[in-house]
Design a protein around this motif. Structure first.
Motif, PDB file in Angstrom:
ATOM      1  N   UNK A   1     -66.064  -0.502 -17.895  1.00 20.54           N
ATOM      2  CA  UNK A   1     -67.221  -0.575 -18.781  1.00 20.54           C
ATOM      3  C   UNK A   1     -66.753  -0.841 -20.202  1.00 20.54           C
ATOM      4  N   UNK A   2     -67.472  -1.725 -20.908  1.00 26.26           N
ATOM      5  CA  UNK A   2     -67.240  -1.884 -22.339  1.00 26.26           C
ATOM      6  C   UNK A   2     -67.968  -0.723 -22.999  1.00 26.26           C
ATOM      7  N   UNK A   3     -67.203   0.208 -23.543  1.00 27.06           N
ATOM      8  CA  UNK A   3     -67.769   1.441 -24.077  1.00 27.06           C
ATOM      9  C   UNK A   3     -68.266   1.261 -25.502  1.00 27.06           C
ATOM     10  N   UNK A   4     -67.504   0.540 -26.331  1.00 28.45           N
ATOM     11  CA  UNK A   4     -67.871   0.396 -27.732  1.00 28.45           C
ATOM     12  C   UNK A   4     -67.249  -0.871 -28.304  1.00 28.45           C
ATOM     13  N   UNK A   5     -67.973  -1.519 -29.203  1.00 28.87           N
ATOM     14  CA  UNK A   5     -67.465  -2.700 -29.895  1.00 28.87           C
ATOM     15  C   UNK A   5     -67.599  -2.459 -31.387  1.00 28.87           C
ATOM     16  N   UNK A   6     -66.482  -2.559 -32.092  1.00 31.90           N
ATOM     17  CA  UNK A   6     -66.479  -2.397 -33.551  1.00 31.90           C
ATOM     18  C   UNK A   6     -65.662  -3.527 -34.139  1.00 31.90           C
ATOM     19  N   UNK A   7     -66.338  -4.439 -34.790  1.00 32.41           N
ATOM     20  CA  UNK A   7     -65.641  -5.558 -35.412  1.00 32.41           C
ATOM     21  C   UNK A   7     -64.882  -6.373 -34.382  1.00 32.41           C
ATOM     22  N   UNK A   8     -63.571  -6.399 -34.516  1.00 33.52           N
ATOM     23  CA  UNK A   8     -62.732  -7.173 -33.600  1.00 33.52           C
ATOM     24  C   UNK A   8     -62.003  -6.273 -32.607  1.00 33.52           C
ATOM     25  N   UNK A   9     -62.532  -5.058 -32.394  1.00 30.12           N
ATOM     26  CA  UNK A   9     -61.914  -4.118 -31.459  1.00 30.12           C
ATOM     27  C   UNK A   9     -62.935  -3.696 -30.404  1.00 30.12           C
ATOM     28  N   UNK A  10     -62.449  -3.545 -29.180  1.00 32.08           N
ATOM     29  CA  UNK A  10     -63.296  -3.178 -28.047  1.00 32.08           C
ATOM     30  C   UNK A  10     -62.674  -1.969 -27.354  1.00 32.08           C
ATOM     31  N   UNK A  11     -63.509  -1.012 -26.980  1.00 34.24           N
ATOM     32  CA  UNK A  11     -63.041   0.130 -26.205  1.00 34.24           C
ATOM     33  C   UNK A  11     -63.510  -0.046 -24.771  1.00 34.24           C
ATOM     34  N   UNK A  12     -62.542  -0.111 -23.845  1.00 36.27           N
ATOM     35  CA  UNK A  12     -62.847  -0.211 -22.418  1.00 36.27           C
ATOM     36  C   UNK A  12     -62.718   1.159 -21.782  1.00 36.27           C
ATOM     37  N   UNK A  13     -63.652   1.484 -20.913  1.00 34.74           N
ATOM     38  CA  UNK A  13     -63.603   2.739 -20.161  1.00 34.74           C
ATOM     39  C   UNK A  13     -63.336   2.359 -18.708  1.00 34.74           C
ATOM     40  N   UNK A  14     -62.190   2.781 -18.195  1.00 37.10           N
ATOM     41  CA  UNK A  14     -61.773   2.431 -16.836  1.00 37.10           C
ATOM     42  C   UNK A  14     -61.815   3.677 -15.969  1.00 37.10           C
ATOM     43  N   UNK A  15     -62.509   3.588 -14.827  1.00 39.15           N
ATOM     44  CA  UNK A  15     -62.615   4.706 -13.888  1.00 39.15           C
ATOM     45  C   UNK A  15     -62.007   4.303 -12.553  1.00 39.15           C
ATOM     46  N   UNK A  16     -61.336   5.260 -11.907  1.00 39.73           N
ATOM     47  CA  UNK A  16     -60.732   5.034 -10.597  1.00 39.73           C
ATOM     48  C   UNK A  16     -60.678   6.363  -9.858  1.00 39.73           C
TER      49      UNK A  16
END
Length: 54
Positions: free
Chosen positions: A17-32
């Motif tokens: 999941x793309x958790x957050x987008x700030x400017x030119x940075x993206x936080x990905x949330x990976x679950x397994x």
């Protein structure tokens, strides 16, 4: 966590999941699921032009 670990988790991920987008940075949330069947989740901060291999 290293980029190699991120790519390994992407290959076994149940959900990305793309958790957050700030400017030119993206936080990905990976679950397994681990070997015991418990859900694990980790967040990764990626910069613009970072590559992930699937």
């Amino acid at each position: 966590m290293s980029n190699q670990t991120l790519m390994e988790l992407v290959k076994i991920a149940d959900k990305i999941t793309v958790d957050e987008i700030k400017g030119k940075k993206v936080t990905l949330k990976i679950s397994w699921f681990d070997v015991k069947g418990a859900r694990k989740t980790k967040k990764f901060l990626l910069n613009e032009k970072d590559n992930i291999e699937f």
